[in-house]
Design a protein around this motif. Structure first.
Motif, PDB file in Angstrom:
ATOM      1  N   LYS A 187      61.552  26.560 -51.635  1.00 60.03           N
ATOM      2  CA  LYS A 187      60.876  25.134 -51.583  1.00 60.03           C
ATOM      3  C   LYS A 187      60.658  24.885 -52.843  1.00 60.03           C
ATOM      4  O   LYS A 187      60.027  25.185 -54.198  1.00 60.03           O
ATOM      5  CB  LYS A 187      59.477  25.799 -51.239  1.00 60.03           C
ATOM      6  N   ASP A 188      61.427  23.706 -53.076  1.00 57.51           N
ATOM      7  CA  ASP A 188      61.328  22.921 -54.496  1.00 57.51           C
ATOM      8  C   ASP A 188      61.732  23.885 -55.442  1.00 57.51           C
ATOM      9  O   ASP A 188      62.681  24.659 -55.621  1.00 57.51           O
ATOM     10  CB  ASP A 188      60.038  22.062 -54.827  1.00 57.51           C
ATOM     11  N   ASP A 189      60.686  24.200 -56.524  1.00 58.67           N
ATOM     12  CA  ASP A 189      61.237  25.191 -57.613  1.00 58.67           C
ATOM     13  C   ASP A 189      60.444  26.406 -57.296  1.00 58.67           C
ATOM     14  O   ASP A 189      60.055  27.298 -58.121  1.00 58.67           O
ATOM     15  CB  ASP A 189      60.978  24.452 -58.898  1.00 58.67           C
ATOM     16  N   GLU A 190      60.223  26.766 -55.822  1.00 62.10           N
ATOM     17  CA  GLU A 190      59.436  27.908 -55.730  1.00 62.10           C
ATOM     18  C   GLU A 190      60.713  28.812 -55.079  1.00 62.10           C
ATOM     19  O   GLU A 190      61.348  28.630 -53.893  1.00 62.10           O
ATOM     20  CB  GLU A 190      58.274  28.106 -54.970  1.00 62.10           C
ATOM     21  N   THR A 198      59.683  36.492 -41.796  1.00 55.11           N
ATOM     22  CA  THR A 198      58.269  36.335 -41.598  1.00 55.11           C
ATOM     23  C   THR A 198      57.175  36.016 -42.841  1.00 55.11           C
ATOM     24  O   THR A 198      56.230  35.206 -42.396  1.00 55.11           O
ATOM     25  CB  THR A 198      57.727  37.554 -40.674  1.00 55.11           C
ATOM     26  N   PRO A 199      57.568  36.861 -43.782  1.00 56.99           N
ATOM     27  CA  PRO A 199      56.378  36.474 -45.096  1.00 56.99           C
ATOM     28  C   PRO A 199      56.973  35.053 -45.519  1.00 56.99           C
ATOM     29  O   PRO A 199      56.035  34.481 -46.260  1.00 56.99           O
ATOM     30  CB  PRO A 199      56.914  37.363 -45.915  1.00 56.99           C
ATOM     31  N   ILE A 200      57.842  34.476 -45.242  1.00 65.82           N
ATOM     32  CA  ILE A 200      58.405  33.310 -45.906  1.00 65.82           C
ATOM     33  C   ILE A 200      58.350  31.915 -45.161  1.00 65.82           C
ATOM     34  O   ILE A 200      57.831  30.740 -45.664  1.00 65.82           O
ATOM     35  CB  ILE A 200      60.056  33.256 -46.058  1.00 65.82           C
ATOM     36  N   ILE A 201      57.768  32.156 -43.791  1.00 63.13           N
ATOM     37  CA  ILE A 201      57.816  30.929 -42.978  1.00 63.13           C
ATOM     38  C   ILE A 201      56.582  30.116 -43.425  1.00 63.13           C
ATOM     39  O   ILE A 201      56.501  28.892 -42.987  1.00 63.13           O
ATOM     40  CB  ILE A 201      58.117  31.297 -41.639  1.00 63.13           C
ATOM     41  N   GLU A 202      55.393  30.674 -43.852  1.00 62.55           N
ATOM     42  CA  GLU A 202      54.255  29.722 -44.240  1.00 62.55           C
ATOM     43  C   GLU A 202      54.592  29.044 -45.473  1.00 62.55           C
ATOM     44  O   GLU A 202      53.620  27.997 -45.548  1.00 62.55           O
ATOM     45  CB  GLU A 202      52.895  30.760 -43.801  1.00 62.55           C
ATOM     46  N   TYR A 203      55.516  29.168 -46.072  1.00 64.14           N
ATOM     47  CA  TYR A 203      55.837  28.258 -47.296  1.00 64.14           C
ATOM     48  C   TYR A 203      56.804  27.423 -47.055  1.00 64.14           C
ATOM     49  O   TYR A 203      56.790  26.311 -47.502  1.00 64.14           O
ATOM     50  CB  TYR A 203      56.087  29.264 -48.540  1.00 64.14           C
ATOM     51  N   THR A 204      57.754  27.817 -46.296  1.00 61.11           N
ATOM     52  CA  THR A 204      59.034  26.903 -46.275  1.00 61.11           C
ATOM     53  C   THR A 204      60.103  27.156 -45.068  1.00 61.11           C
ATOM     54  O   THR A 204      59.917  28.518 -44.841  1.00 61.11           O
ATOM     55  CB  THR A 204      60.247  26.830 -47.548  1.00 61.11           C
ATOM     56  N   MET A 244      60.976  29.112 -36.601  1.00 59.30           N
ATOM     57  CA  MET A 244      59.706  29.893 -36.295  1.00 59.30           C
ATOM     58  C   MET A 244      58.546  29.114 -36.554  1.00 59.30           C
ATOM     59  O   MET A 244      58.373  28.730 -37.584  1.00 59.30           O
ATOM     60  CB  MET A 244      60.118  31.086 -37.195  1.00 59.30           C
ATOM     61  N   SER A 245      57.421  29.514 -36.012  1.00 58.56           N
ATOM     62  CA  SER A 245      56.209  28.956 -36.432  1.00 58.56           C
ATOM     63  C   SER A 245      55.089  30.018 -36.779  1.00 58.56           C
ATOM     64  O   SER A 245      55.132  31.198 -36.256  1.00 58.56           O
ATOM     65  CB  SER A 245      55.292  28.191 -35.171  1.00 58.56           C
ATOM     66  N   ILE A 246      54.179  29.611 -37.510  1.00 57.07           N
ATOM     67  CA  ILE A 246      53.320  30.721 -38.100  1.00 57.07           C
ATOM     68  C   ILE A 246      52.484  31.276 -36.650  1.00 57.07           C
ATOM     69  O   ILE A 246      52.020  32.380 -37.131  1.00 57.07           O
ATOM     70  CB  ILE A 246      52.278  29.931 -39.033  1.00 57.07           C
TER      71      ILE A 246
END
Ligand code: F6R
Length: 615
Positions: A187-190, A198-204, A244-246
């Motif tokens: 996600k941009d520079d993250e 599953t731990p990633i989907i809430e950010y990107t 996937m959705s949160i």
């Protein structure tokens, strides 16, 4: 098995790492830990035996600063679950920290060599050897962390997904994979690193799946670069967009993921079927099969490899494919198949059936069959996982993330896809008439509604569970299509309630197992109106004659078994080949409520992990 999380970016890493561990806790939950390079440049490592909550309690008063970190939740392979064996592991100089998912087969040899070089080890794990090896190479060659990890990856034998940080470089994470999954979210520079998305989907929703034999450098300035470990050449980065959705990752008001997933089945099966039966109900559309029509038409044999619950679904698949396609099917435990020098070749199709798409034995069985020329086809749930990426073709079951360790909605999704595949291939072979296809396809469409009907028995099943909560043993009996349902019912009970249960073909019982039956050994008998109904009725009488209590799963309106069994649960009538989709539901609920009554941790039963990525 074991979950890895990593973060590099502009936010504070700790909360992101811990939240990620919670999401991955289903992969292992005997200990957990984090390593972060703090704002002042210290390498802080916190670890605790037990669930992630124990780690949070332990870390709460500590320095949690830092925008780079790695974390781990463990399912023990080498060394008992305790604080010392928990990851991250640290190098002798205390500069390098590493988390690992997998097993290192040559760790003893490496450990001995490193001991001779003056390295000492504090844990019993295979993982600590890897971090010491990295430090040894880095010091000896005076090279970068990237080069040291790459060289170490070439020296270790086994399965690994690793993430490594160095106190002296707070701007970089190195990650590598061989036979254990790793996903990098961008996600941009993250950058977010994890064992699954599953731990990633809430950010990107933009992710890169690392391939086997690849090493990634995640650097604050240069971004993400991926290289081949062996050839050292730079690989092309392929970004996948996840759908996937949160909400799919939350309990949605249910006390446990397992209960949520049981009750979700009408929806998940509707999703699984969606677009796969033509609107006129006359055709099944599975593009992964249609594109390889010739393979399915000409196959001498289909081999289905799987483990656990997926193996039970595979047994139902065998009935379905043999009934509709008349192609011989063998079902193998993946763990046995891979080591038994199987006769498999280019006229065979191997179907790898796996919810996670990561099960090590299933993946290895698939690779073996592929190397011997078989056409390999995957039926999986987790999109982008290792099995679908290793197959020639396949189809997803599309039931959404399954988080409860005990598989429920994936089982019914697998059976549904196998039913559609059998119908499609049978029709392609000219063995399934239009009428049969239309009838079975229309019944497949009815399944979601019929399952909703079965949920009306929820309270009764809850009451029944109270009666049997203190039983020490259970027998589950079924025949034909529902023999695998009996196996699955018994497995569900065992794994979440820790009550011993055995699944058995009902008629086979009298060849030995019947000796176990007495007043204290209840039998759950699937006695629906199928082609062996009368025979199953006799089997019930045999149990009753020996004082056994019987819980029977029967077809709606059945009066014969109702007059004989102690307790009866009715399921609606449907084509015989689809009955496991209905009979499995009360069995899932019965196991769930018994386990809850016993105070078990239903979603995270002892000794288990959801995704078995080690042998
Ligand atoms: C039981 C269960 C396991 C899995 C088995 C295979 O409820 O979940 O038996 O079915 O570990 O896992 P997958 O399907 O991911 O290959």
């Amino acid at each position: 098995m074991c979950g890895i999380v990593g973060y590099l970016g502009k936010q504070q890493a700790y909360q992101i790492l811990v939240q990620g561990l919670h999401r991955l806790e289903y992969r292992g939950y005997d200990s957990s830990g984090v390593a972060m390079i703090s704002d002042s440049g210290a390498l802080n490592i916190y670890k605790a035996k037990g669930k992630v909550k124990a780690l949070e309690d332990h870390a709460k008063d500590k320095d949690l600063s830092g925008s780079i970190g790695i974390a781990h939740t463990r399912w023990a392979t080498h060394g008992e679950p305790n604080d010392i064996n928990a990851h991250p592991h640290c190098s002798q100089s205390q500069n390098i920290a590493l988390v690992h998912n997998g097993t290192i087969e040559n760790y003893n040899v490496l450990k001995e060599a490193l001991t001779q070089q003056g390295y000492t080890f504090v844990s019993e794990t295979d993982t600590e050897v890897v971090v010491q090896l990295i430090e040894y190479i880095k010091t000896k060659n005076n090279c970068s962390l990237f080069d040291a990890v790459k060289e170490a990856a070439r020296q270790v034998v086994g399965a690994y997904a690793i993430a490594v940080i160095d106190k002296n470089n707070p701007d970089e994470i190195i990650a590598a994979r061989q036979s254990s999954p790793l996903v990098i979210g961008i996600k941009d520079d993250e950058y977010f690193l994890a064992s699954d998305a599953t731990p990633i989907i809430e950010y990107t929703n933009k992710v890169v799946y690392l391939n086997d034999g690849e090493i990634a450098v995640i650097n604050r300035k240069d971004g993400l670069r991926v290289f081949d470990i062996k050839s050292r050449s730079e690989a092309k980065i392929c970004i996948t967009e996840l759908k996937m959705s949160i909400e799919e990752l939350e309990k949605g008001g249910y006390p446990h993921f397992m209960l949520k997933e049981i009750f979700e089945q009408p929806k998940t099966l509707a999703d699984c079927i969606s677009g796969r039966i033509s609107s006129d109900g006359k055709r099944v559309v599975l593009s992964g099969v249609i594109e390889h029509k010739e393979k399915f038409l000409n196959a001498n044999r289909i081999i289905i490899v799987a483990c656990g619950t997926s193996w039970h679904a595979a047994l139902i698949g065998k009935h379905l494919i043999e009934d509709f396609c008349r192609t011989p099917v063998v079902v193998e435990y993946a763990s046995e198949f891979r080591y038994c020098n199987p006769v498999v070749g280019e006229n065979d199709i191997l179907i790898a059936l796996s919810q996670s798409g990561e099960t090590a034995d299933t993946l290895a069985a698939l690779e073996l069959a592929k190397s011997r020329g078989a056409f390999v086809f995957g039926i999986c749930n987790v999109i982008g996982s290792s099995i679908p990426r290793a197959t020639h073709s396949g189809c997803y079951i599309h039931v959404g993330p399954e988080i409860g360790v005990a598989s429920t909605k994936a089982f019914t999704g697998q059976v549904t896809v196998l039913a559609m595949l059998a119908l499609l291939v049978g029709q392609m072979k000219g063995l399934v008439s239009d009428e049969t296809l239309e009838k079975v396809a229309s019944d497949i469409r009815r399944v979601p509604l019929l399952i909703k009907d079965i949920f009306k028995m929820n309270d009764r099943i809850q009451d029944l569970a109270k009666i049997f909560t203190y039983a020490h043993n259970f027998l589950y009996l079924g025949r034909g299509y529902n023999y695998p349902s009996a196996l699955e019912g018994a497995l569900k009970l065992k794994e979440i309630s820790y009550i011993h249960a055995e699944g058995y073909p009902a008629a086979e019982m009298k060849h030995g197992t019947i000796a176990l039956i007495d007043n204290d050994m209840p039998s759950v008998v699937i006695a629906i109106k199928d082609n062996v109904y009368e025979k199953t009725v006799s089997n019930i009488q045999q149990v009753k004659a020996r004082g056994g209590k019987v819980v029977a799963i029967v077809t709606e309106g059945d009066t014969v078994v109702s007059g004989m069994a102690d307790y009866v649960l009715e399921v609606p009538e449907i084509s015989e080949c689809l009955t496991p989709l209905l009979t499995s539901i009360p069995l899932q609920l019965l196991a769930y409520y018994i386990a809850v009554n016993k105070g078990r941790n239903v979603d995270q039963p002892r000794n288990l992990a959801k995704s078995v990525t080690v042998e």
